[in-house]
Every structure is written in C-alpha cells, then in structure tokens.
Design a protein around this motif. Structure first.
Motif, mmCIF file in Angstrom:
data_model
loop_
_atom_site.group_PDB
_atom_site.id
_atom_site.type_symbol
_atom_site.label_atom_id
_atom_site.label_comp_id
_atom_site.label_asym_id
_atom_site.label_seq_id
_atom_site.Cartn_x
_atom_site.Cartn_y
_atom_site.Cartn_z
ATOM 1 N N TYR A 18 7.591 42.056 39.763
ATOM 2 C CA TYR A 18 7.906 40.599 40.391
ATOM 3 C C TYR A 18 9.278 40.298 40.703
ATOM 4 N N SER A 19 9.334 39.405 41.970
ATOM 5 C CA SER A 19 10.780 39.116 42.084
ATOM 6 C C SER A 19 10.976 37.502 42.178
ATOM 7 N N PHE A 20 11.863 37.164 41.576
ATOM 8 C CA PHE A 20 12.098 35.581 41.383
ATOM 9 C C PHE A 20 13.079 35.156 42.432
ATOM 10 N N ALA A 21 12.802 34.022 43.261
ATOM 11 C CA ALA A 21 13.490 33.349 44.297
ATOM 12 C C ALA A 21 14.601 32.678 43.607
ATOM 13 N N VAL A 22 15.820 33.174 43.739
ATOM 14 C CA VAL A 22 16.823 32.242 43.123
ATOM 15 C C VAL A 22 17.707 31.826 44.301
ATOM 16 N N PRO A 23 18.059 30.591 44.769
ATOM 17 C CA PRO A 23 18.825 30.098 45.874
ATOM 18 C C PRO A 23 20.162 30.652 45.645
ATOM 19 N N THR A 24 20.761 31.244 46.870
ATOM 20 C CA THR A 24 21.799 31.437 47.197
ATOM 21 C C THR A 24 22.820 30.422 47.973
ATOM 22 N N TYR A 25 23.825 30.106 47.510
ATOM 23 C CA TYR A 25 24.632 29.025 47.709
ATOM 24 C C TYR A 25 26.248 29.554 48.327
ATOM 25 N N ALA A 26 26.807 29.067 49.413
ATOM 26 C CA ALA A 26 27.831 29.429 49.724
ATOM 27 C C ALA A 26 28.865 28.282 49.729
ATOM 28 N N VAL A 27 30.348 28.586 49.596
ATOM 29 C CA VAL A 27 31.207 27.652 49.548
ATOM 30 C C VAL A 27 32.572 28.136 50.372
ATOM 31 N N LEU A 28 32.974 27.216 51.177
ATOM 32 C CA LEU A 28 34.306 27.666 51.893
ATOM 33 C C LEU A 28 35.375 26.717 51.330
ATOM 34 N N THR A 29 36.366 27.269 50.544
ATOM 35 C CA THR A 29 37.459 26.282 50.180
ATOM 36 C C THR A 29 38.770 26.758 50.569
ATOM 37 N N THR A 30 39.673 25.486 50.808
ATOM 38 C CA THR A 30 41.170 25.837 51.208
ATOM 39 C C THR A 30 41.855 25.723 50.077
ATOM 40 N N ALA A 31 42.858 26.502 49.951
ATOM 41 C CA ALA A 31 43.648 26.202 48.825
ATOM 42 C C ALA A 31 44.980 26.684 48.981
ATOM 43 N N SER A 32 46.052 26.155 48.211
ATOM 44 C CA SER A 32 47.248 26.848 48.431
ATOM 45 C C SER A 32 47.416 28.275 47.907
ATOM 46 N N ASP A 33 48.509 28.905 48.617
ATOM 47 C CA ASP A 33 48.700 30.196 48.224
ATOM 48 C C ASP A 33 49.303 30.267 47.024
ATOM 49 N N GLN A 34 48.712 30.310 45.750
ATOM 50 C CA GLN A 34 49.443 30.569 44.531
ATOM 51 C C GLN A 34 48.696 31.219 43.433
ATOM 52 N N PRO A 35 49.156 31.832 42.481
ATOM 53 C CA PRO A 35 48.581 32.560 41.371
ATOM 54 C C PRO A 35 47.584 31.650 40.875
ATOM 55 N N GLY A 36 46.469 32.251 40.428
ATOM 56 C CA GLY A 36 45.317 31.630 39.463
ATOM 57 C C GLY A 36 44.242 30.838 40.320
ATOM 58 N N ILE A 37 44.105 30.977 41.703
ATOM 59 C CA ILE A 37 43.259 30.150 42.476
ATOM 60 C C ILE A 37 41.990 30.738 42.379
ATOM 61 N N LEU A 38 42.009 32.202 42.596
ATOM 62 C CA LEU A 38 40.590 32.525 42.666
ATOM 63 C C LEU A 38 39.880 32.790 41.051
ATOM 64 N N PHE A 39 40.831 32.947 40.071
ATOM 65 C CA PHE A 39 40.615 32.942 38.708
ATOM 66 C C PHE A 39 39.807 31.454 38.502
ATOM 67 N N GLY A 40 40.664 30.388 38.777
ATOM 68 C CA GLY A 40 40.085 28.906 38.661
ATOM 69 C C GLY A 40 38.661 28.737 39.111
ATOM 70 N N LEU A 41 38.421 29.192 40.550
ATOM 71 C CA LEU A 41 37.159 29.159 41.092
ATOM 72 C C LEU A 41 36.187 29.905 40.570
ATOM 73 N N SER A 42 36.436 30.874 40.179
ATOM 74 C CA SER A 42 35.347 32.069 39.502
ATOM 75 C C SER A 42 35.141 31.396 38.170
ATOM 76 N N LYS A 43 36.185 31.068 37.357
ATOM 77 C CA LYS A 43 35.918 30.388 36.140
ATOM 78 C C LYS A 43 34.768 29.335 36.176
ATOM 79 N N VAL A 44 34.865 28.567 37.154
ATOM 80 C CA VAL A 44 33.964 27.145 37.356
ATOM 81 C C VAL A 44 32.519 27.744 37.383
ATOM 82 N N LEU A 45 32.508 28.964 38.455
ATOM 83 C CA LEU A 45 31.167 29.504 38.609
ATOM 84 C C LEU A 45 30.786 30.155 37.243
#
Length: 92
Positions: A18-45
């Motif tokens: 069996y394969s279970f359908a799980v929705p895929t979502y996409a977000v496009l964010t604009t952020a300042s170029d500074q350390p920790g942005i990717l960490f912060g976004l991935s931590k929320v997820l």
C-alpha cells in the motif's frame, strides 16, 4: 490519510503493498542573507514533523535570498506557514 489501491510488484512478490497519499507543500520565502536562516526554517518544519523533500536557495546580488522548500506533512499547513513567517530574518 487516503490509501492508494493495493499493488503487486516483483519486489514484493504476490503480497499486496500500500502507498499512502501524503500532500506535498511548497513555500517560497525571502530572507536576509545571514547565518541561521535555513536552520530556523527547517527547525519550524521539524518541530511539526514535516519531512523536507527539496530545498533550493538563490542569492541574487543586491537582493535578499530566496529559499524554496518542498515538504510533506499531515494536517493543515496554515499554522506552519505562519510560523515560517516568524523566523528571524524572513521578510516574506
């Protein structure tokens, strides 16, 4: 979660799988170029048990960085999107 019909495959022999359908979502964010942005976004997820399936980062000269992320998760993504907007450095 909706189950897709059983299937048989040479990998699984005659046993149905069996394969279970799980929705895929996409977000496009604009952020300042500074350390920790990717960490912060991935931590929320991660805190919401979302699985990141794709990340693309563009850093055009003279502009804020653009981060495109695809993820799968159970439930309504609205609260997750709001939490992503609150990450320090995210401008949109």
């Amino acid at each position: 979660m909706d189950a897709v019909r059983p299937n048989s495959s040479p990998c699984h022999g005659s046993r149905p799988w069996y394969s279970f359908a799980v929705p895929t979502y996409a977000v496009l964010t604009t952020a300042s170029d500074q350390p920790g942005i990717l960490f912060g976004l991935s931590k929320v997820l991660a805190d919401r048990r979302a699985n990141i399936t794709h990340v693309d980062i563009a850093n055009p000269p003279g502009r804020d960085s653009e981060l495109y992320m695809e993820f799968v998760m159970d439930g309504d993504p609205a609260e997750t999107v709001e939490a992503l907007r609150l990450v320090a450095g995210v401008t949109s």
